[in-house]
Scaffold this motif. Structure first.
Motif, PDB file in Angstrom:
ATOM      1  N   SER A   1      15.305   2.440 -29.139  1.00 49.84           N
ATOM      2  CA  SER A   1      15.417   1.692 -27.885  1.00 49.84           C
ATOM      3  C   SER A   1      14.203   1.912 -26.985  1.00 49.84           C
ATOM      4  N   GLY A   2      13.431   2.949 -27.263  1.00 47.33           N
ATOM      5  CA  GLY A   2      12.281   3.247 -26.418  1.00 47.33           C
ATOM      6  C   GLY A   2      12.638   4.035 -25.171  1.00 47.33           C
ATOM      7  N   ARG A   3      13.899   4.399 -25.046  1.00 50.35           N
ATOM      8  CA  ARG A   3      14.348   5.222 -23.912  1.00 50.35           C
ATOM      9  C   ARG A   3      15.325   6.255 -24.435  1.00 50.35           C
ATOM     10  N   HIS A   4      14.975   7.513 -24.267  1.00 51.48           N
ATOM     11  CA  HIS A   4      15.893   8.588 -24.644  1.00 51.48           C
ATOM     12  C   HIS A   4      17.045   8.580 -23.644  1.00 51.48           C
ATOM     13  N   PRO A   5      18.274   8.808 -24.083  1.00 51.56           N
ATOM     14  CA  PRO A   5      19.414   8.790 -23.151  1.00 51.56           C
ATOM     15  C   PRO A   5      19.257   9.744 -21.966  1.00 51.56           C
ATOM     16  N   ILE A   6      18.633  10.878 -22.171  1.00 50.04           N
ATOM     17  CA  ILE A   6      18.430  11.806 -21.051  1.00 50.04           C
ATOM     18  C   ILE A   6      17.401  11.235 -20.074  1.00 50.04           C
ATOM     19  N   ASP A   7      16.405  10.514 -20.590  1.00 48.73           N
ATOM     20  CA  ASP A   7      15.459   9.823 -19.711  1.00 48.73           C
ATOM     21  C   ASP A   7      16.188   8.758 -18.885  1.00 48.73           C
ATOM     22  N   MET A   8      17.161   8.083 -19.504  1.00 48.37           N
ATOM     23  CA  MET A   8      17.939   7.076 -18.778  1.00 48.37           C
ATOM     24  C   MET A   8      18.765   7.716 -17.668  1.00 48.37           C
ATOM     25  N   ILE A   9      19.363   8.870 -17.959  1.00 49.34           N
ATOM     26  CA  ILE A   9      20.141   9.577 -16.939  1.00 49.34           C
ATOM     27  C   ILE A   9      19.242   9.944 -15.770  1.00 49.34           C
ATOM     28  N   TYR A  10      18.049  10.440 -16.083  1.00 51.32           N
ATOM     29  CA  TYR A  10      17.108  10.765 -15.009  1.00 51.32           C
ATOM     30  C   TYR A  10      16.773   9.517 -14.204  1.00 51.32           C
ATOM     31  N   SER A  11      16.377   8.453 -14.898  1.00 48.98           N
ATOM     32  CA  SER A  11      15.906   7.249 -14.216  1.00 48.98           C
ATOM     33  C   SER A  11      16.980   6.597 -13.355  1.00 48.98           C
ATOM     34  N   GLU A  12      18.218   6.598 -13.826  1.00 51.73           N
ATOM     35  CA  GLU A  12      19.282   5.903 -13.106  1.00 51.73           C
ATOM     36  C   GLU A  12      19.988   6.768 -12.063  1.00 51.73           C
ATOM     37  N   ILE A  13      20.041   8.083 -12.284  1.00 53.15           N
ATOM     38  CA  ILE A  13      20.817   8.951 -11.387  1.00 53.15           C
ATOM     39  C   ILE A  13      19.930   9.912 -10.586  1.00 53.15           C
ATOM     40  N   ILE A  14      19.071  10.642 -11.272  1.00 54.12           N
ATOM     41  CA  ILE A  14      18.304  11.704 -10.614  1.00 54.12           C
ATOM     42  C   ILE A  14      17.139  11.147  -9.794  1.00 54.12           C
ATOM     43  N   ALA A  15      16.388  10.195 -10.354  1.00 52.92           N
ATOM     44  CA  ALA A  15      15.205   9.656  -9.657  1.00 52.92           C
ATOM     45  C   ALA A  15      15.539   9.109  -8.270  1.00 52.92           C
ATOM     46  N   PRO A  16      16.598   8.317  -8.116  1.00 49.71           N
ATOM     47  CA  PRO A  16      16.903   7.841  -6.760  1.00 49.71           C
ATOM     48  C   PRO A  16      17.271   8.975  -5.791  1.00 49.71           C
ATOM     49  N   ILE A  17      17.886  10.020  -6.309  1.00 47.20           N
ATOM     50  CA  ILE A  17      18.283  11.140  -5.452  1.00 47.20           C
ATOM     51  C   ILE A  17      17.065  11.927  -4.979  1.00 47.20           C
ATOM     52  N   VAL A  18      16.135  12.215  -5.909  1.00 48.22           N
ATOM     53  CA  VAL A  18      14.960  13.017  -5.549  1.00 48.22           C
ATOM     54  C   VAL A  18      13.805  12.164  -5.021  1.00 48.22           C
ATOM     55  N   GLY A  19      13.941  10.850  -5.083  1.00 49.55           N
ATOM     56  CA  GLY A  19      12.928   9.963  -4.528  1.00 49.55           C
ATOM     57  C   GLY A  19      11.680   9.817  -5.373  1.00 49.55           C
ATOM     58  N   THR A  20      11.820   9.872  -6.689  1.00 49.57           N
ATOM     59  CA  THR A  20      10.679   9.662  -7.582  1.00 49.57           C
ATOM     60  C   THR A  20      10.885   8.372  -8.363  1.00 49.57           C
ATOM     61  N   ARG A  21       9.849   7.966  -9.050  1.00 51.64           N
ATOM     62  CA  ARG A  21       9.913   6.742  -9.848  1.00 51.64           C
ATOM     63  C   ARG A  21      10.728   7.002 -11.122  1.00 51.64           C
ATOM     64  N   PRO A  22      11.357   5.960 -11.649  1.00 49.19           N
ATOM     65  CA  PRO A  22      12.022   6.115 -12.943  1.00 49.19           C
ATOM     66  C   PRO A  22      10.981   6.262 -14.055  1.00 49.19           C
ATOM     67  N   LEU A  23      11.394   6.839 -15.156  1.00 51.04           N
ATOM     68  CA  LEU A  23      10.493   6.998 -16.292  1.00 51.04           C
ATOM     69  C   LEU A  23      10.296   5.653 -16.986  1.00 51.04           C
ATOM     70  N   PRO A  24       9.068   5.345 -17.394  1.00 49.60           N
ATOM     71  CA  PRO A  24       8.848   4.102 -18.149  1.00 49.60           C
ATOM     72  C   PRO A  24       9.371   4.256 -19.577  1.00 49.60           C
ATOM     73  N   ARG A  25       9.375   3.156 -20.296  1.00 51.24           N
ATOM     74  CA  ARG A  25       9.791   3.205 -21.704  1.00 51.24           C
ATOM     75  C   ARG A  25       8.852   4.129 -22.477  1.00 51.24           C
ATOM     76  N   CYS A  26       9.376   4.721 -23.510  1.00 48.59           N
ATOM     77  CA  CYS A  26       8.584   5.617 -24.357  1.00 48.59           C
ATOM     78  C   CYS A  26       7.567   4.809 -25.153  1.00 48.59           C
ATOM     79  N   GLY A  27       6.379   5.367 -25.294  1.00 44.34           N
ATOM     80  CA  GLY A  27       5.361   4.760 -26.125  1.00 44.34           C
ATOM     81  C   GLY A  27       5.620   5.051 -27.593  1.00 44.34           C
ATOM     82  N   ALA A  28       4.851   4.434 -28.446  1.00 42.38           N
ATOM     83  CA  ALA A  28       5.016   4.581 -29.888  1.00 42.38           C
ATOM     84  C   ALA A  28       4.952   6.043 -30.351  1.00 42.38           C
ATOM     85  N   PRO A  29       4.043   6.876 -29.828  1.00 42.84           N
ATOM     86  CA  PRO A  29       4.021   8.274 -30.287  1.00 42.84           C
ATOM     87  C   PRO A  29       5.331   9.020 -29.996  1.00 42.84           C
TER      88      PRO A  29
END
Length: 184
Positions: free
Chosen positions: A55-83
């Protein structure tokens, strides 16, 4: 982080610590699986790694992007690159082998597989050194970049993954990518 396929932009420093969250959590789960001596935790990690790979997004990255990032005021993580997607694929296969090894109880092989994986994940979580990502760059990116250059082309070349818009420069100060003249 650029070697892992993240875009090299001005906001990378803001999300860099959070990009290490998934490897840190997975390291803790792997070590817990070894400590308990059960294959269940390894089997739980397999679909998570596969989601990161396909999917290009690890589930833990999704949890960060959707829940933690808005709380701490940072940007969500972008999709994972090929590497990084390649690293997730390697992790899924490695976790399956580890889970099979642990299926009849703790074994030397299972403990060794889990220990090597935990050490590699710890490197990624603590020092941002992802060995499968470096392998991906060495095996695929550099070779592809060199084959796309013409003899008269002296301009820096960058590869872009069309799915996630991640750029990997050919001319890079990164010691893994090296300089193009080193391989010509």
């Amino acid at each position: 982080m650029v070697v892992q396929g993240w875009r090299d932009d001005a906001h990378l420093h803001e999300i860099a610590p959070w990009a290490r969250l998934a490897p840190a959590v997975c390291t803790l789960v792997i070590l817990t699986g070894v400590w308990i001596g059960t294959s269940t935790l390894f089997w739980i990690l397999v679909p998570l790694a596969l989601m990161g790979a396909f999917s290009g997004r690890h589930p833990i990255d999704m949890i960060y992007s959707e829940i933690i990032a808005p709380i701490v005021g940072t940007r969500p993580l972008p999709r994972c690159g090929a590497p990084r997607r390649f690293a997730c694929t390697v992790a899924a296969v490695w976790l399956m082998a580890t889970a099979i090894s642990f299926s009849s109880g703790p074994t030397l092989l299972g403990g060794t597989l889990a220990g090597v994986m935990a050490a590699g994940m710890f490197l990624t979580a603590s020092l941002d050194i992802c060995l499968p990502c470096y392998a991906f760059v060495k095996l695929f990116v550099r070779r592809r970049a060199l084959s796309q250059r013409t003899i008269t082309d002296d301009q820096p070349t960058a590869l872009m993954d069309p799915q996630d818009h991640t750029t990997t420069p050919l001319h890079s100060p990164n010691p893994i990518l090296g300089s193009p003249s080193a391989s010509q």
